[in-house]
Write a protein that holds these residues in place. Structure first.
Motif, PDB file in Angstrom:
ATOM      1  N   PRO A  56     -13.893  -1.865  -3.866  1.00 27.64           N
ATOM      2  CA  PRO A  56     -12.699  -2.170  -3.058  1.00 27.64           C
ATOM      3  C   PRO A  56     -11.407  -1.676  -3.710  1.00 27.64           C
ATOM      4  N   ASP A  57     -10.331  -1.724  -2.916  1.00 28.49           N
ATOM      5  CA  ASP A  57      -8.992  -1.397  -3.412  1.00 28.49           C
ATOM      6  C   ASP A  57      -8.247  -2.641  -3.876  1.00 28.49           C
ATOM      7  N   LEU A  58      -8.698  -3.830  -3.432  1.00 29.69           N
ATOM      8  CA  LEU A  58      -7.995  -5.080  -3.717  1.00 29.69           C
ATOM      9  C   LEU A  58      -8.986  -6.231  -3.705  1.00 29.69           C
ATOM     10  N   LEU A  59      -8.753  -7.209  -4.597  1.00 26.06           N
ATOM     11  CA  LEU A  59      -9.514  -8.458  -4.593  1.00 26.06           C
ATOM     12  C   LEU A  59      -8.595  -9.610  -4.188  1.00 26.06           C
ATOM     13  N   ILE A  60      -9.091 -10.478  -3.312  1.00 25.05           N
ATOM     14  CA  ILE A  60      -8.426 -11.739  -3.011  1.00 25.05           C
ATOM     15  C   ILE A  60      -9.403 -12.837  -3.424  1.00 25.05           C
ATOM     16  N   VAL A  61      -8.979 -13.689  -4.360  1.00 26.57           N
ATOM     17  CA  VAL A  61      -9.923 -14.553  -5.068  1.00 26.57           C
ATOM     18  C   VAL A  61      -9.463 -16.003  -5.045  1.00 26.57           C
TER      19      VAL A  61
ATOM     20  N   ILE B 187      -5.078 -10.792  -5.876  1.00 25.41           N
ATOM     21  CA  ILE B 187      -4.261 -11.908  -5.388  1.00 25.41           C
ATOM     22  C   ILE B 187      -5.093 -13.171  -5.537  1.00 25.41           C
ATOM     23  N   MET B 188      -4.541 -14.164  -6.255  1.00 23.30           N
ATOM     24  CA  MET B 188      -5.221 -15.440  -6.421  1.00 23.30           C
ATOM     25  C   MET B 188      -4.788 -16.390  -5.311  1.00 23.30           C
ATOM     26  N   VAL B 189      -5.757 -16.990  -4.613  1.00 28.96           N
ATOM     27  CA  VAL B 189      -5.473 -17.942  -3.539  1.00 28.96           C
ATOM     28  C   VAL B 189      -6.114 -19.271  -3.925  1.00 28.96           C
TER      29      VAL B 189
ATOM     30  N   ALA C  32      -4.050 -11.740 -12.579  1.00 32.20           N
ATOM     31  CA  ALA C  32      -3.726 -11.738 -11.157  1.00 32.20           C
ATOM     32  C   ALA C  32      -2.378 -11.055 -10.939  1.00 32.20           C
ATOM     33  N   ASP C  33      -2.254 -10.338  -9.832  1.00 31.80           N
ATOM     34  CA  ASP C  33      -1.007  -9.642  -9.514  1.00 31.80           C
ATOM     35  C   ASP C  33      -0.086 -10.486  -8.645  1.00 31.80           C
ATOM     36  N   ASP C  34      -0.640 -11.464  -7.972  1.00 33.51           N
ATOM     37  CA  ASP C  34       0.164 -12.386  -7.173  1.00 33.51           C
ATOM     38  C   ASP C  34      -0.648 -13.651  -6.979  1.00 33.51           C
ATOM     39  N   TYR C  35       0.011 -14.685  -6.466  1.00 34.33           N
ATOM     40  CA  TYR C  35      -0.571 -16.012  -6.399  1.00 34.33           C
ATOM     41  C   TYR C  35      -0.085 -16.669  -5.115  1.00 34.33           C
ATOM     42  N   VAL C  36      -1.012 -17.133  -4.273  1.00 32.89           N
ATOM     43  CA  VAL C  36      -0.661 -17.765  -3.009  1.00 32.89           C
ATOM     44  C   VAL C  36      -1.303 -19.149  -2.965  1.00 32.89           C
ATOM     45  N   SER C  37      -0.496 -20.167  -2.680  1.00 33.83           N
ATOM     46  CA  SER C  37      -1.003 -21.541  -2.624  1.00 33.83           C
ATOM     47  C   SER C  37      -1.468 -21.890  -1.216  1.00 33.83           C
TER      48      SER C  37
ATOM     49  N   GLY D 131      -0.469 -11.213   4.494  1.00 32.81           N
ATOM     50  CA  GLY D 131      -0.497  -9.782   4.792  1.00 32.81           C
ATOM     51  C   GLY D 131       0.658  -9.047   4.142  1.00 32.81           C
ATOM     52  N   ALA D 132       1.844  -9.662   4.154  1.00 31.91           N
ATOM     53  CA  ALA D 132       3.000  -9.048   3.499  1.00 31.91           C
ATOM     54  C   ALA D 132       2.791  -8.968   1.998  1.00 31.91           C
ATOM     55  N   ARG D 133       2.177  -9.996   1.432  1.00 35.49           N
ATOM     56  CA  ARG D 133       1.905  -9.977  -0.008  1.00 35.49           C
ATOM     57  C   ARG D 133       0.879  -8.904  -0.373  1.00 35.49           C
ATOM     58  N   ILE D 134      -0.115  -8.715   0.477  1.00 34.21           N
ATOM     59  CA  ILE D 134      -1.091  -7.647   0.239  1.00 34.21           C
ATOM     60  C   ILE D 134      -0.387  -6.295   0.163  1.00 34.21           C
ATOM     61  N   LYS D 135       0.495  -6.043   1.117  1.00 33.58           N
ATOM     62  CA  LYS D 135       1.225  -4.775   1.119  1.00 33.58           C
ATOM     63  C   LYS D 135       2.101  -4.634  -0.113  1.00 33.58           C
TER      64      LYS D 135
END
Length: 233
Positions: free
Chosen positions: A45-50, A76-78, A95-100, A109-113
């Motif tokens: 993949p190009d990105l992981l959302i975990v 992106i950590m969720v 992690a490159d970003d973190y979403v609660s 979606g905006a964070r993915i971009k």
């Protein structure tokens, strides 16, 4: 763009996969650490959302650690965990970003971009600003094209964040960067509001590079301002 999404809540995973497929992404779900590793190896993949908490033998943080060693993909950590310590820990472990949770799908979606823009910018910084050339500073050899650092021919294991910071500093010896400049130029806006995490990254870099981290030779502190790479090396 291919995404591997790791989430043990089946209903949430199904909703997210369906939504982002409609947005044009190719999304592949996994509900455990072991399944995630298999998906990543297969899909490339190009990105992981975990998700932070996973059943079985490994957590989302364990997956971040493995990613740093093996795939070096944006993450992106969720998670339902939302305090500052947890966010800083996730970012420091790769992690490159973190979403609660709960989160809005359009916001995510905006964070993915944003994460993918930062990832491309980081790659371009390494390829264009340094022309893919190996950087030699004293006993250090830094190869931007391979994300590798050697000290006296011994490989130094740095996280992607640590490598990006070291490359930025070593590319401009003597130049002083504030914490905010390093975050903006090297890490991106996922770190806004967490300036002090920079100190932790610098401590980790020194611990791995310096003979005496308390008396650093390479990455210097400019008190009251920020950090610089020793131009005398």
């Amino acid at each position: 763009m291919n995404i591997v999404w790791v989430e043990d809540e089946e209903n949430l995973l199904a909703e997210c996969v369906a939504f982002f497929k409609q947005e044009g992404y190719r999304v592949y779900g996994a509900s455990t650490y072991e399944e995630a590793v298999q998906r990543i190896e297969t899909v490339k993949p190009d990105l992981l959302i975990v998700d932070w908490m996973l059943p079985g033998g490994g957590s989302g943080l364990d997956l971040c650690k493995l990613n740093e060693r093996q795939w070096n993909l944006p993450v992106i950590m969720v998670t339902a965990k939302g305090d500052e310590f947890d966010k800083v820990l996730a970012l420091e472990l790769g992690a490159d970003d973190y979403v609660s949770k709960p989160f809005g799908l359009r916001e995510l979606g905006a964070r993915i971009k944003a994460v993918m823009r930062r990832s491309r910018r980081s790659t371009n910084m390494q390829v264009t600003s340094d022309a893919d050339a190996t950087i030699c500073r004293g006993e250090l050899t830094i190869d931007p094209s391979k994300y590798t650092v050697f000290k006296s021919c011994l490989k130094v294991e740095l996280t992607r964040t640590e490598f990006t910071l070291l490359l930025k500093l070593a590319s401009h010896p003597g130049r002083v960067y504030t914490r905010m400049q390093l975050m903006d130029e090297a890490l991106g806006d996922a770190y806004v509001g967490f300036e002090r995490t920079m100190d932790s990254h610098i401590r980790n870099i020194r611990r791995k590079l310096e003979q005496n981290p308390a008396d650093p030779r390479y990455v210097l502190t400019v008190y009251g301002v920020g950090y610089s790479f020793n131009e005398e090396v």
